[in-house]
Design an enzyme around this catalytic site. Structure first.
Site, PDB file in Angstrom:
ATOM      1  N   GLN A  26      13.176   1.182  -3.862  1.00  0.00           N
ATOM      2  CA  GLN A  26      11.789   1.140  -4.333  1.00  0.00           C
ATOM      3  C   GLN A  26      11.179   2.514  -4.520  1.00  0.00           C
ATOM      4  O   GLN A  26      10.172   2.642  -5.247  1.00  0.00           O
ATOM      5  CB  GLN A  26      10.941   0.322  -3.347  1.00  0.00           C
ATOM      6  CG  GLN A  26      11.373  -1.125  -3.273  1.00  0.00           C
ATOM      7  CD  GLN A  26      10.529  -1.929  -2.314  1.00  0.00           C
ATOM      8  OE1 GLN A  26      10.845  -2.039  -1.127  1.00  0.00           O
ATOM      9  NE2 GLN A  26       9.440  -2.496  -2.802  1.00  0.00           N
ATOM     10  N   HIS A  46      19.208  -3.278 -15.315  1.00  0.00           N
ATOM     11  CA  HIS A  46      19.830  -2.756 -16.551  1.00  0.00           C
ATOM     12  C   HIS A  46      20.389  -3.879 -17.426  1.00  0.00           C
ATOM     13  O   HIS A  46      20.455  -3.739 -18.647  1.00  0.00           O
ATOM     14  CB  HIS A  46      20.945  -1.759 -16.222  1.00  0.00           C
ATOM     15  CG  HIS A  46      20.442  -0.553 -15.507  1.00  0.00           C
ATOM     16  ND1 HIS A  46      21.238   0.239 -14.703  1.00  0.00           N
ATOM     17  CD2 HIS A  46      19.208  -0.006 -15.434  1.00  0.00           C
ATOM     18  CE1 HIS A  46      20.518   1.224 -14.192  1.00  0.00           C
ATOM     19  NE2 HIS A  46      19.281   1.103 -14.630  1.00  0.00           N
ATOM     20  N   ARG A  84       9.222   4.359   8.473  1.00  0.00           N
ATOM     21  CA  ARG A  84      10.354   3.435   8.290  1.00  0.00           C
ATOM     22  C   ARG A  84      10.846   3.546   6.865  1.00  0.00           C
ATOM     23  O   ARG A  84      10.067   3.391   5.916  1.00  0.00           O
ATOM     24  CB  ARG A  84       9.911   2.000   8.604  1.00  0.00           C
ATOM     25  CG  ARG A  84      10.984   0.974   8.288  1.00  0.00           C
ATOM     26  CD  ARG A  84      10.554  -0.458   8.529  1.00  0.00           C
ATOM     27  NE  ARG A  84      11.597  -1.380   8.078  1.00  0.00           N
ATOM     28  CZ  ARG A  84      11.386  -2.458   7.325  1.00  0.00           C
ATOM     29  NH1 ARG A  84      10.157  -2.778   6.953  1.00  0.00           N
ATOM     30  NH2 ARG A  84      12.397  -3.207   6.937  1.00  0.00           N
ATOM     31  N   HIS A 129      18.168  -2.867   2.902  1.00  0.00           N
ATOM     32  CA  HIS A 129      16.915  -3.363   2.315  1.00  0.00           C
ATOM     33  C   HIS A 129      17.178  -3.744   0.856  1.00  0.00           C
ATOM     34  O   HIS A 129      16.594  -3.196  -0.075  1.00  0.00           O
ATOM     35  CB  HIS A 129      15.823  -2.286   2.410  1.00  0.00           C
ATOM     36  CG  HIS A 129      14.433  -2.827   2.263  1.00  0.00           C
ATOM     37  ND1 HIS A 129      13.434  -2.654   3.195  1.00  0.00           N
ATOM     38  CD2 HIS A 129      13.869  -3.551   1.267  1.00  0.00           C
ATOM     39  CE1 HIS A 129      12.319  -3.233   2.784  1.00  0.00           C
ATOM     40  NE2 HIS A 129      12.560  -3.796   1.613  1.00  0.00           N
ATOM     41  N   ASN A 173      16.679  -6.165   6.315  1.00  0.00           N
ATOM     42  CA  ASN A 173      15.288  -6.480   5.975  1.00  0.00           C
ATOM     43  C   ASN A 173      15.198  -7.853   5.295  1.00  0.00           C
ATOM     44  O   ASN A 173      15.758  -8.061   4.226  1.00  0.00           O
ATOM     45  CB  ASN A 173      14.744  -5.416   5.017  1.00  0.00           C
ATOM     46  CG  ASN A 173      13.297  -5.683   4.653  1.00  0.00           C
ATOM     47  OD1 ASN A 173      12.392  -5.507   5.461  1.00  0.00           O
ATOM     48  ND2 ASN A 173      13.071  -6.146   3.439  1.00  0.00           N
ATOM     49  N   GLU A 174      14.502  -8.759   5.914  1.00  0.00           N
ATOM     50  CA  GLU A 174      14.111 -10.037   5.317  1.00  0.00           C
ATOM     51  C   GLU A 174      15.288 -10.903   4.862  1.00  0.00           C
ATOM     52  O   GLU A 174      15.504 -11.133   3.662  1.00  0.00           O
ATOM     53  CB  GLU A 174      13.137  -9.807   4.161  1.00  0.00           C
ATOM     54  CG  GLU A 174      11.865  -9.138   4.606  1.00  0.00           C
ATOM     55  CD  GLU A 174      10.739  -9.262   3.608  1.00  0.00           C
ATOM     56  OE1 GLU A 174      10.989  -9.670   2.465  1.00  0.00           O
ATOM     57  OE2 GLU A 174       9.594  -8.947   3.978  1.00  0.00           O
ATOM     58  N   ASN A 314       7.734  -8.889   9.228  1.00  0.00           N
ATOM     59  CA  ASN A 314       6.993  -8.519   8.007  1.00  0.00           C
ATOM     60  C   ASN A 314       6.055  -9.671   7.694  1.00  0.00           C
ATOM     61  O   ASN A 314       6.520 -10.789   7.453  1.00  0.00           O
ATOM     62  CB  ASN A 314       7.946  -8.322   6.814  1.00  0.00           C
ATOM     63  CG  ASN A 314       8.794  -7.078   6.952  1.00  0.00           C
ATOM     64  OD1 ASN A 314       8.638  -6.331   7.905  1.00  0.00           O
ATOM     65  ND2 ASN A 314       9.701  -6.873   6.007  1.00  0.00           N
ATOM     66  N   TYR A 316       2.457 -10.964   5.523  1.00  0.00           N
ATOM     67  CA  TYR A 316       1.487 -10.658   4.475  1.00  0.00           C
ATOM     68  C   TYR A 316       0.393 -11.696   4.327  1.00  0.00           C
ATOM     69  O   TYR A 316      -0.766 -11.380   4.144  1.00  0.00           O
ATOM     70  CB  TYR A 316       2.206 -10.474   3.130  1.00  0.00           C
ATOM     71  CG  TYR A 316       3.022  -9.208   3.085  1.00  0.00           C
ATOM     72  CD1 TYR A 316       4.376  -9.208   3.405  1.00  0.00           C
ATOM     73  CD2 TYR A 316       2.417  -7.995   2.761  1.00  0.00           C
ATOM     74  CE1 TYR A 316       5.119  -8.037   3.389  1.00  0.00           C
ATOM     75  CE2 TYR A 316       3.157  -6.824   2.734  1.00  0.00           C
ATOM     76  CZ  TYR A 316       4.497  -6.849   3.056  1.00  0.00           C
ATOM     77  OH  TYR A 316       5.238  -5.692   3.051  1.00  0.00           O
ATOM     78  N   GLU A 385       6.158  -4.564   8.565  1.00  0.00           N
ATOM     79  CA  GLU A 385       5.432  -4.464   7.293  1.00  0.00           C
ATOM     80  C   GLU A 385       4.174  -5.316   7.356  1.00  0.00           C
ATOM     81  O   GLU A 385       4.229  -6.437   7.851  1.00  0.00           O
ATOM     82  CB  GLU A 385       6.269  -4.952   6.093  1.00  0.00           C
ATOM     83  CG  GLU A 385       7.408  -4.059   5.706  1.00  0.00           C
ATOM     84  CD  GLU A 385       8.207  -4.616   4.546  1.00  0.00           C
ATOM     85  OE1 GLU A 385       7.664  -5.379   3.725  1.00  0.00           O
ATOM     86  OE2 GLU A 385       9.413  -4.319   4.482  1.00  0.00           O
TER      87      GLU A 385
HETATM   88  O1  LIG Z   1       4.879 -17.282  -3.912  1.00  0.00           O
HETATM   89  S1  LIG Z   1       5.511 -17.004  -5.220  1.00  0.00           S
HETATM   90  O2  LIG Z   1       6.763 -17.789  -5.380  1.00  0.00           O
HETATM   91  O3  LIG Z   1       4.585 -17.236  -6.338  1.00  0.00           O
HETATM   92  C1  LIG Z   1       5.913 -15.350  -5.315  1.00  0.00           C
HETATM   93  C2  LIG Z   1       6.981 -15.104  -4.298  1.00  0.00           C
HETATM   94  C3  LIG Z   1       6.372 -14.385  -3.145  1.00  0.00           C
HETATM   95  N1  LIG Z   1       7.282 -13.337  -2.762  1.00  0.00           N
HETATM   96  C4  LIG Z   1       7.697 -13.688  -1.420  1.00  0.00           C
HETATM   97  C5  LIG Z   1       8.559 -12.633  -0.892  1.00  0.00           C
HETATM   98  N2  LIG Z   1       7.849 -11.371  -0.918  1.00  0.00           N
HETATM   99  C6  LIG Z   1       8.766 -10.423  -0.422  1.00  0.00           C
HETATM  100  C7  LIG Z   1       8.089  -9.565   0.584  1.00  0.00           C
HETATM  101  O4  LIG Z   1       8.792  -8.384   0.447  1.00  0.00           O
HETATM  102  C8  LIG Z   1       8.532  -7.421   1.426  1.00  0.00           C
HETATM  103  O5  LIG Z   1       7.207  -7.051   1.171  1.00  0.00           O
HETATM  104  C9  LIG Z   1       6.917  -6.013   0.241  1.00  0.00           C
HETATM  105  C10 LIG Z   1       5.793  -6.499  -0.664  1.00  0.00           C
HETATM  106  O6  LIG Z   1       6.213  -7.615  -1.391  1.00  0.00           O
HETATM  107  C11 LIG Z   1       8.131  -5.576  -0.512  1.00  0.00           C
HETATM  108  O7  LIG Z   1       7.823  -4.502  -1.355  1.00  0.00           O
HETATM  109  C12 LIG Z   1       9.160  -5.153   0.524  1.00  0.00           C
HETATM  110  O8  LIG Z   1      10.278  -4.539  -0.061  1.00  0.00           O
HETATM  111  C13 LIG Z   1       9.644  -6.403   1.256  1.00  0.00           C
HETATM  112  O9  LIG Z   1      10.199  -6.040   2.491  1.00  0.00           O
HETATM  113  C14 LIG Z   1       7.422 -10.970  -2.255  1.00  0.00           C
HETATM  114  C15 LIG Z   1       6.621 -12.047  -2.844  1.00  0.00           C
END
Ligand SMILES: O=S(=O)(O)CCCN1CCN(CCO[C@@H]2O[C@H](CO)[C@@H](O)[C@H](O)[C@H]2O)CC1
Length: 488
Positions: A26, A46, A84, A129, A173-174, A314, A316, A385
């Site tokens: 990333q 690609h 990290r 990752h 990771n994840e 992690n 969110y 995260e």
């Molecule tokens: O619900 S929907 O199907 O419409 C969209 C899918 C949602 N995904 C779930 C998994 N998430 C990964 C989290 O990903 C983590 O969080 C960061 C932010 O995303 C990433 O940049 C990191 O690399 C990763 O560790 C990214 C969003």
């Protein structure tokens, strides 16, 4: 603690470590320079360029491969305890195997680590990752049981190279994203859509690989290097839409993150019972002669149980969960979500952020931390995260509100007994947000992708985070002033 302005200012535990996170694909760029070989995200971006928004790639990204001094300067400006980051497997082992170690790649990580340690910023390394060497994917990747040896050999070399200075290691990771998105959908590399099968092979092999590396470190490296090693799990909170949906919500939790947490952190180990039962029943009904979920041997169950020094988390956002008869036809017949048979969504009443999937739901974070404390006997938790995207430029008020409210409920969970030891903001700076490319911005620092130096500029949230780290307190009324110079 009430300060003189009469409103509450909360203090964090003195021992709580604060940092930020990024990941190799990333931020690094230099995708084919200095001896690095191709990985599955190079290949995906690609060969299917516009699967990613705006056909973006990580070819250059934040160019951190050439910008590590500026990156460390930003860590100093924020006053981080740690940073990290992840290692690019195909940068350090271009053949994927230890027969060739790429000195230029090793030098990059040594320079980054040494520059951080010069300013007493602890390196925390994620071994994997998501950027698997393409050659290993051609050999089946995480669906091939031999990945256990490939990942162990790679990890061993990394412990040898960096373990003298690195005391915090994350194996993978994840796993959910690696397996359930990568092998059974189109949203992550390798985007193999062999749903209902490949993701479960991946889950089993990944857990065995992780456990082998945990025990290798514990037996062969911890005695001399003295660090900690664990796994990083992604977990959303899943709230029942109505009381009658609690069973559905709990089943989704057990699939979404219990599938990796239960084998490692529960007393009994193994996949969660409900996951084994539901997939076996579905498989039989579909005419399979065995369950699509592979079984662990009893030795593997014991190997995986307890194979993490902490619960890397992690988090969110939150989803509402329901189960009714409309769910049955929602998913294609042999698939992960068809096995679970629930529906989930985000309430339109919840505040939005810059990412469509990420609504701001702080109480969900509190419930998740409480559930982990109760289900797994209060393990040490590293928040590896947390953060949100925003589309507000430098005045990222949404992100300021997000961090204040999530840290506030994290303090509530700590006061209720959760053993949170580490908090990591995702992310230090804007970076390649997978299929969203550079459209979704998660950074405390903005990155200018029009400039060749990929100029980094602190947002309002960077000043908030800096103040929290300086005072070790949370003041919900603190309004960061982004017009001030960002000093070290
Ligand atoms: O619900 S929907 O199907 O419409 C969209 C899918 C949602 N995904 C779930 C998994 N998430 C990964 C989290 O990903 C983590 O969080 C960061 C932010 O995303 C990433 O940049 C990191 O690399 C990763 O560790 C990214 C969003």
């Amino acid at each position: 603690k009430i300060d003189n302005s009469g409103h509450e200012v909360r203090r964090f535990p003195d021992s709580l470590l604060f940092g930020t996170a990024t990941a190799s694909y990333q931020v690094e760029g230099a995708w084919n320079e200095d001896g690095k070989s191709e990985n599955i995200w190079d290949r995906l971006t690609h060969t299917q360029p516009c699967l990613v928004k705006n056909c973006d790639t990580g070819d250059i990204a934040d160019n951190s491969y050439y910008n590590y001094r500026r990156d460390v300067e930003m860590m100093r400006e924020l006053g981080l305890d740690f940073y990290r980051f992840s290692l690019s497997w195909s940068r350090v082992l271009p053949t994927s195997f230890p027969d060739q170690i790429n000195e230029a790649g090793v030098n990059y990580y040594n320079n980054l680590i040494n520059e951080m340690l010069k300013y007493n910023i602890q390196p925390m390394i994620t071994l994997y990752h998501w950027d698997l060497p393409q050659k290993l994917q051609e050999l089946g990747g995480w669906a091939n049981p031999h990945i256990v040896d490939w990942f162990s050999d790679y990890s061993r070399v990394m412990f040898e190279l960096f373990g003298d200075r690195v005391k915090y290691w994350f194996t993978i990771n994840e796993p959910r994203e690696v397996c359930y998105q990568g092998y059974a959908g189109q949203s992550m590399a390798p985007a193999y859509n062999i749903s209902g099968m490949a993701e479960y092979l991946c889950a089993k092999n990944l857990l065995v690989a992780h456990a082998k590396v945990y025990h290798m470190y514990n037996e062969e490296y911890r005695p001399t290097q003295g660090g900690l090693v664990g796994i990083v799990l992604s977990a959303s909170w899943f709230e029942p839409e109505n009381e009658g949906d609690e069973e559905a919500a709990e089943e989704l939790r057990q699939f979404e993150w219990g599938s990796f947490a239960h084998p490692i952190f529960s007393e009994s180990g193994d996949f969660p019972p409900v996951m084994k039962e539901k997939i076996a029943a579905k498989s039989a009904a579909q005419g399979f002669l065995r369950s699509r979920l592979p079984e662990f041997t009893s030795e593997e169950i014991d190997l995986i149980k307890g194979s993490s020094d902490f619960f890397g988390l992690n988090h969110y956002t939150t989803n509402l969960v329901y189960r009714n008869d409309t769910v049955n036809g929602m998913y294609s017949s042999v698939s992960y979500y068809d096995d679970i048979e629930v529906g989930f969504y985000q309430s339109t009443e919840w505040p939005e952020t810059g990412a469509t999937w990420l609504k701001m739901v702080p109480w969900g974070f509190y419930k998740l931390l409480t559930k982990i404390r109760e289900d797994y006997n209060n393990p040490p938790v590293f928040i590896t995260e947390n953060g949100c995207a925003s589309r507000e430029g430098l005045d990222d008020d949404t992100r300021v509100t997000y961090y204040k409210s999530y840290l506030d409920v994290m303090l509530d969970a700590i006061e209720d007994g959760s053993d949170v030891r580490v908090y990591t903001a995702w992310s230090l700076m804007d970076n390649f947000e997978w299929l969203e490319g550079y459209y979704d911005r998660f950074g405390l620092y903005e990155v200018d992708y029009e400039s060749s130096e990929r100029t980094r500029t602190p947002r309002k949230s960077a000043f908030l985070y800096k103040e929290i780290l300086r005072t070790r307190t949370l003041d919900m009324h603190f309004e960061p002033d982004a017009t001030l110079p960002m000093t070290i």
